[in-house]
Write an enzyme that holds these catalytic residues in place. Structure first.
Site, PDB file in Angstrom:
ATOM      1  N   TRP A 163      -1.095  -1.164  -6.686  1.00 60.70           N
ATOM      2  CA  TRP A 163      -1.840  -0.954  -8.135  1.00 60.70           C
ATOM      3  C   TRP A 163      -0.990  -1.639  -9.188  1.00 60.70           C
ATOM      4  CZ3 TRP A 163       0.886   1.902 -10.937  1.00 60.70           C
ATOM      5  CH2 TRP A 163       1.556   2.917 -10.250  1.00 60.70           C
ATOM      6  N   ASN A 164       0.360  -1.581  -9.188  1.00 64.56           N
ATOM      7  CA  ASN A 164       1.132  -1.513 -10.280  1.00 64.56           C
ATOM      8  C   ASN A 164       1.083  -2.994 -10.872  1.00 64.56           C
ATOM      9  OD1 ASN A 164       2.765  -2.516  -8.311  1.00 64.56           O
ATOM     10  ND2 ASN A 164       4.713  -1.746  -9.089  1.00 64.56           N
ATOM     11  N   ARG A 172       1.869 -13.767  -5.515  1.00 62.31           N
ATOM     12  CA  ARG A 172       2.984 -14.403  -4.881  1.00 62.31           C
ATOM     13  C   ARG A 172       2.759 -14.388  -3.360  1.00 62.31           C
ATOM     14  NH1 ARG A 172       7.632 -10.102  -6.807  1.00 62.31           N
ATOM     15  NH2 ARG A 172       7.030  -8.531  -5.327  1.00 62.31           N
ATOM     16  N   LYS A 187      -6.302  -7.559   0.980  1.00 59.15           N
ATOM     17  CA  LYS A 187      -6.986  -6.090   0.574  1.00 59.15           C
ATOM     18  C   LYS A 187      -6.008  -5.464  -0.666  1.00 59.15           C
ATOM     19  CE  LYS A 187      -6.108  -2.033   1.143  1.00 59.15           C
ATOM     20  NZ  LYS A 187      -6.033  -1.637  -0.116  1.00 59.15           N
ATOM     21  N   PRO A 188      -6.632  -5.604  -1.940  1.00 54.38           N
ATOM     22  CA  PRO A 188      -6.002  -5.288  -3.102  1.00 54.38           C
ATOM     23  C   PRO A 188      -5.791  -3.554  -3.106  1.00 54.38           C
ATOM     24  CG  PRO A 188      -8.214  -5.919  -3.690  1.00 54.38           C
ATOM     25  CD  PRO A 188      -8.073  -5.932  -2.081  1.00 54.38           C
ATOM     26  N   GLY A 241       4.530  -2.458  -1.313  1.00 52.73           N
ATOM     27  CA  GLY A 241       3.949  -1.102  -1.760  1.00 52.73           C
ATOM     28  C   GLY A 241       4.909  -0.023  -1.263  1.00 52.73           C
ATOM     29  N   SER A 242       4.661   1.138  -1.067  1.00 54.09           N
ATOM     30  CA  SER A 242       5.601   1.975  -0.779  1.00 54.09           C
ATOM     31  C   SER A 242       6.681   1.928   0.592  1.00 54.09           C
ATOM     32  CB  SER A 242       5.169   3.451  -0.805  1.00 54.09           C
ATOM     33  OG  SER A 242       4.190   3.702   0.044  1.00 54.09           O
ATOM     34  N   GLU A 263       7.654  -5.950   0.864  1.00 42.83           N
ATOM     35  CA  GLU A 263       8.115  -5.634  -0.289  1.00 42.83           C
ATOM     36  C   GLU A 263       8.015  -4.222  -0.621  1.00 42.83           C
ATOM     37  OE1 GLU A 263       9.809  -7.867  -1.982  1.00 42.83           O
ATOM     38  OE2 GLU A 263       9.287  -9.840  -1.007  1.00 42.83           O
ATOM     39  N   LEU A 264       8.926  -3.403  -0.810  1.00 37.09           N
ATOM     40  CA  LEU A 264       8.870  -1.816  -0.551  1.00 37.09           C
ATOM     41  C   LEU A 264       9.396  -1.437  -1.816  1.00 37.09           C
ATOM     42  CD1 LEU A 264       9.520  -1.267   3.170  1.00 37.09           C
ATOM     43  CD2 LEU A 264       7.468  -1.928   2.016  1.00 37.09           C
ATOM     44  N   CYS A 297       8.776  -1.517  -8.938  1.00 43.22           N
ATOM     45  CA  CYS A 297       9.647  -1.449  -8.225  1.00 43.22           C
ATOM     46  C   CYS A 297      10.949  -1.959  -8.546  1.00 43.22           C
ATOM     47  CB  CYS A 297       9.257  -2.259  -6.753  1.00 43.22           C
ATOM     48  SG  CYS A 297       9.003  -4.020  -7.225  1.00 43.22           S
ATOM     49  N   GLU A 394      12.221   7.249  -6.243  1.00 43.07           N
ATOM     50  CA  GLU A 394      11.594   6.329  -7.334  1.00 43.07           C
ATOM     51  C   GLU A 394      10.934   7.121  -8.462  1.00 43.07           C
ATOM     52  OE1 GLU A 394       8.842   3.816  -5.298  1.00 43.07           O
ATOM     53  OE2 GLU A 394       9.635   1.942  -6.261  1.00 43.07           O
ATOM     54  N   SER A 454      12.663 -11.084 -12.162  1.00 44.36           N
ATOM     55  CA  SER A 454      11.464 -11.590 -11.570  1.00 44.36           C
ATOM     56  C   SER A 454      11.121 -13.094 -12.174  1.00 44.36           C
ATOM     57  CB  SER A 454      10.072 -10.832 -11.898  1.00 44.36           C
ATOM     58  OG  SER A 454      10.384  -9.549 -11.579  1.00 44.36           O
TER      59      SER A 454
HETATM   60  P1  NAP Z   1       1.141   2.367  -1.688  1.00 48.84           P
HETATM   61  O1  NAP Z   1       0.432   3.767  -1.603  1.00 48.84           O
HETATM   62  O2  NAP Z   1       1.989   2.110  -0.290  1.00 48.84           O
HETATM   63  O3  NAP Z   1      -0.116   1.398  -1.332  1.00 48.84           O
HETATM   64  C1  NAP Z   1       0.086  -0.089  -1.479  1.00 48.84           C
HETATM   65  C2  NAP Z   1      -1.156  -0.673  -0.715  1.00 48.84           C
HETATM   66  O4  NAP Z   1      -1.258  -0.204   0.659  1.00 48.84           O
HETATM   67  C3  NAP Z   1      -2.418  -0.237  -1.220  1.00 48.84           C
HETATM   68  O5  NAP Z   1      -3.342  -1.431  -1.069  1.00 48.84           O
HETATM   69  C4  NAP Z   1      -2.834   0.741  -0.362  1.00 48.84           C
HETATM   70  O6  NAP Z   1      -4.275   1.082  -0.137  1.00 48.84           O
HETATM   71  C5  NAP Z   1      -2.373   0.328   0.924  1.00 48.84           C
HETATM   72  N1  NAP Z   1      -2.205   1.422   1.841  1.00 48.84           N
HETATM   73  C6  NAP Z   1      -2.173   2.647   1.815  1.00 48.84           C
HETATM   74  N2  NAP Z   1      -1.948   3.078   3.179  1.00 48.84           N
HETATM   75  C7  NAP Z   1      -2.413   2.203   4.111  1.00 48.84           C
HETATM   76  C8  NAP Z   1      -2.790   2.152   5.663  1.00 48.84           C
HETATM   77  N3  NAP Z   1      -2.263   3.217   6.144  1.00 48.84           N
HETATM   78  N4  NAP Z   1      -2.812   0.846   5.888  1.00 48.84           N
HETATM   79  C9  NAP Z   1      -3.059  -0.248   5.292  1.00 48.84           C
HETATM   80  N5  NAP Z   1      -3.012  -0.143   3.963  1.00 48.84           N
HETATM   81  C10 NAP Z   1      -2.795   0.976   3.350  1.00 48.84           C
HETATM   82  O7  NAP Z   1       1.911   1.906  -2.668  1.00 48.84           O
HETATM   83  P2  NAP Z   1       1.310   1.967  -4.275  1.00 48.84           P
HETATM   84  O8  NAP Z   1       1.555   3.251  -4.734  1.00 48.84           O
HETATM   85  O9  NAP Z   1      -0.128   1.288  -4.332  1.00 48.84           O
HETATM   86  O10 NAP Z   1       2.427   1.111  -4.962  1.00 48.84           O
HETATM   87  C11 NAP Z   1       3.800   1.631  -5.351  1.00 48.84           C
HETATM   88  C12 NAP Z   1       4.761   1.089  -4.479  1.00 48.84           C
HETATM   89  O11 NAP Z   1       4.882  -0.069  -4.429  1.00 48.84           O
HETATM   90  C13 NAP Z   1       6.217   1.520  -5.021  1.00 48.84           C
HETATM   91  O12 NAP Z   1       6.932   2.118  -3.997  1.00 48.84           O
HETATM   92  C14 NAP Z   1       6.603   0.257  -5.471  1.00 48.84           C
HETATM   93  O13 NAP Z   1       8.271   0.311  -5.589  1.00 48.84           O
HETATM   94  C15 NAP Z   1       6.216  -0.405  -4.631  1.00 48.84           C
HETATM   95  N6  NAP Z   1       6.281  -1.974  -5.061  1.00 48.84           N
HETATM   96  C16 NAP Z   1       7.095  -2.775  -4.513  1.00 48.84           C
HETATM   97  C17 NAP Z   1       7.213  -4.317  -4.927  1.00 48.84           C
HETATM   98  C18 NAP Z   1       8.371  -5.140  -4.263  1.00 48.84           C
HETATM   99  O14 NAP Z   1       8.091  -6.288  -4.259  1.00 48.84           O
HETATM  100  N7  NAP Z   1       9.239  -4.639  -3.603  1.00 48.84           N
HETATM  101  C19 NAP Z   1       6.209  -4.616  -5.925  1.00 48.84           C
HETATM  102  C20 NAP Z   1       5.481  -3.563  -6.605  1.00 48.84           C
HETATM  103  C21 NAP Z   1       5.535  -2.537  -5.754  1.00 48.84           C
HETATM  104  P3  NAP Z   1      -5.070   2.062  -1.245  1.00 48.84           P
HETATM  105  O15 NAP Z   1      -5.149   1.699  -2.643  1.00 48.84           O
HETATM  106  O16 NAP Z   1      -6.414   2.318  -0.565  1.00 48.84           O
HETATM  107  O17 NAP Z   1      -4.183   3.292  -1.231  1.00 48.84           O
END
Ligand code: NAP
Length: 490
Positions: A163-164, A172, A187-188, A241-242, A263-264, A297, A394, A454
């Site tokens: 979401w961020n 990308r 899937k966003p 994501g995380s 990309e975590l 991130c 984080e 970036s």
């Molecule tokens: P998240 O909780 O890991 O969620 C990311 C995505 O994964 C969401 O679309 C989420 O859906 C989905 N998801 C969650 N559990 C899942 C599962 N079991 N199976 C399939 N999909 C699943 O992360 P967030 O809180 O949205 O984002 C913040 C994190 O992203 C931070 O840790 C940040 O550092 C990281 N991030 C990394 C980068 C990079 O390029 N390295 C860039 C941006 C962000 P829902 O929305 O339904 O939960």
């Protein structure tokens, strides 16, 4: 920017499709379920979007699989032209798209506009890359026969975004996949589906054939994506994501041997040496910390400052933070929006309380802001003890912890003392030191005398538990290409 009126807000929300985009058609979720999208600055519902079921997800993959061969054969120039047209439309509609993004994600409109510009640049970059996919032809070392190496699209790709950065994290992935000739199921995040739906509308208008990009919005990400990850027709998973969720997805992907890009999370150190220009370092620190309300991130998570400069750096940061205006992102002059939800705000608060309990000194902020929405005060913590949790986890909020160091070796060791390895920032006026420290840092990226890294033309990504794979640059398209070698008998 003047304050955005309620009727403008309503218009931009009304203009977005709220249904699933599957096989080039917009359709309701099976059973008609919807999920609410919330404005984090008020906690109120903005609108409802379709809430996909596993059946819908399967239909999305069916659609992607059905057109994969045709799409792979589509002329690269035309694939590039689609991206180019979409790039232009995003730029033309940046104002409306920015309001939409601010409503669902919270960041000030000016920052949403910056993200939209950044997001669109991935389409321009990959429009140019689409026609530069190359192979090679070589004489075998023994002179007998020839080696032909070619690149082909990986195939149907699954994409999951956070979401961020609701649009840039999509472009990308979509940009290089379109350029390479891959079809997609995207899937966003459930908290910010609107920007991705608007992006799908733009790609449709730009001429992307039906089925190439399929978008499913859902409140049950695990149950809709799990079966797709296990489906042998899927060839790749690209996730942002995380680290926690990424780790689970790697495990699931292993069963199907999917190509994976991850990309975590991050825990970026920001190092300021005693030979740095202090004002430049503070300028860079404000960008590295406060971009996206600290919910990036790449956000500087901790500031390691040479002991002789630490106090002055902390005071200057506190002065700058005090001046920031907190508020709803659509209001004029606002510089800091709300955090995404109450859970995130509570997590930030717990980390700050832990640091203060262990001896950190709050110079400004240190608590949630009063009133509606999920606002947190911009915060500077000086003299942060090494066992404070926020040096390891984080933060994802507007909190700057500052720690002093005595030597270059100590600074590098502190920077690397984390399981993450996405990005580090480094301020110094000494070129030799800069290169020494850069080589010693265990990260995929380094900001050298600048607080932002970036760039669509550069390979973005991390090492250690920040993941693997790169997005952007020449490397970005490789994630969507397979290498085929042909042994030619001459
Ligand atoms: P998240 O909780 O890991 O969620 C990311 C995505 O994964 C969401 O679309 C989420 O859906 C989905 N998801 C969650 N559990 C899942 C599962 N079991 N199976 C399939 N999909 C699943 O992360 P967030 O809180 O949205 O984002 C913040 C994190 O992203 C931070 O840790 C940040 O550092 C990281 N991030 C990394 C980068 C990079 O390029 N390295 C860039 C941006 C962000 P829902 O929305 O339904 O939960």
């Amino acid at each position: 920017m003047s304050t955005i009126t309620a009727s403008t807000e309503q218009q931009v929300v009304d203009a977005v499709e709220k249904r699933l985009y599957i096989g080039g058609e917009w359709r309701a979720a099976t059973g008609g379920r919807t999920l609410a999208v919330e404005d984090p600055s008020t906690g109120e519902t903005i609108c409802e979007v379709a809430d996909a079921t596993p059946e819908d997800a399967k239909a999305a993959l069916d659609a992607a699989v059905a057109v994969q061969a045709e799409w792979a054969a589509h002329p690269p120039r035309e694939r590039g032209e689609i991206l180019r047209r979409a790039f232009e439309t995003i730029q033309e509609r940046a104002d409306e798209l920015a309001v939409l993004m601010t409503l669902e994600m919270g960041k000030p409109v000016a920052e949403s506009k910056a993200e939209i510009s950044y997001a669109s640049e991935f389409f321009r970059w990959f429009a140019e890359e689409a026609v530069r996919i190359e192979g090679r032809y070589a004489v075998a070392p023994n002179g007998q026969g020839r080696l032909l190496v070619m690149k082909q699209p990986v195939g149907p790709s699954l994409m999951i975004t956070p979401w961020n950065f609701p649009m840039a994290m999509g472009t990308r992935k979509i940009g290089p996949a379109v350029a390479a000739g891959c079809t997609m199921v995207m899937k966003p995040a459930q908290q910010t589906p609107l920007s991705m739906l608007a992006l799908a509308q733009i790609l449709e208008e730009a001429g992307l054939p039906g089925g190439v990009l399929n978008v499913i919005t859902s409140s049950s990400s695990g149950s809709v994506m799990g079966p797709l990850i296990a489906d042998p027709r899927a060839r790749k998973l690209s996730f942002t994501g995380s680290t926690e969720v990424g780790r689970k997805l790697i495990e699931q992907s292993a069963q199907n041997i999917l190509r994976v890009s991850m990309e975590l999370g991050g825990n970026a150190p920001f190092l300021v040496f005693d030979d740095a220009d202090l004002d430049d370092a503070v300028d860079g620190a404000m960008i590295a910390k406060m971009r996206n309300i600290g919910e990036a991130c790449t956000a500087a998570n901790r500031f390691h400052v040479a002991a002789p400069l630490a106090e002055a750096f902390a005071e200057k940061m506190a002065d700058r933070m005090k001046q920031l205006r907190l508020g709803r992102g659509t209001d004029e002059g606002v510089q800091v929006g709300p955090l995404i939800d109450d859970n995130q705000r509570q997590k930030v608060q717990e980390l700050v309380e832990d640091a203060i309990r262990k001896g950190a000194k709050p110079l400004v902020g240190g608590q949630p802001a009063n009133g509606r929405g999920y606002f947190y005060e911009p915060t500077v913590l000086a003299s942060v003890p090494r066992d404070a949790k926020l040096l390891r986890e984080e933060i994802f909020g507007p909190v700057a912890p500052i720690v002093a160091f005595d030597s270059e070796d100590e600074a590098i060791a502190a920077a690397n003392d984390t399981e993450y390895g996405l990005v580090a920032y480094l301020y110094t006026g000494d070129l030799k030191r800069a290169l020494r420290v850069v080589e010693g840092l265990e990260t995929g990226m380094v900001g050298l005398n600048q607080g932002i890294v970036s760039n669509p033309a550069a390979p973005f990504g991390g090492v250690k538990q920040s993941g693997y794979g790169r997005e952007g640059g020449h490397e970005g398209i490789d994630e969507y290409l397979e290498t085929k070698y042909v042994a030619v008998n001459l």
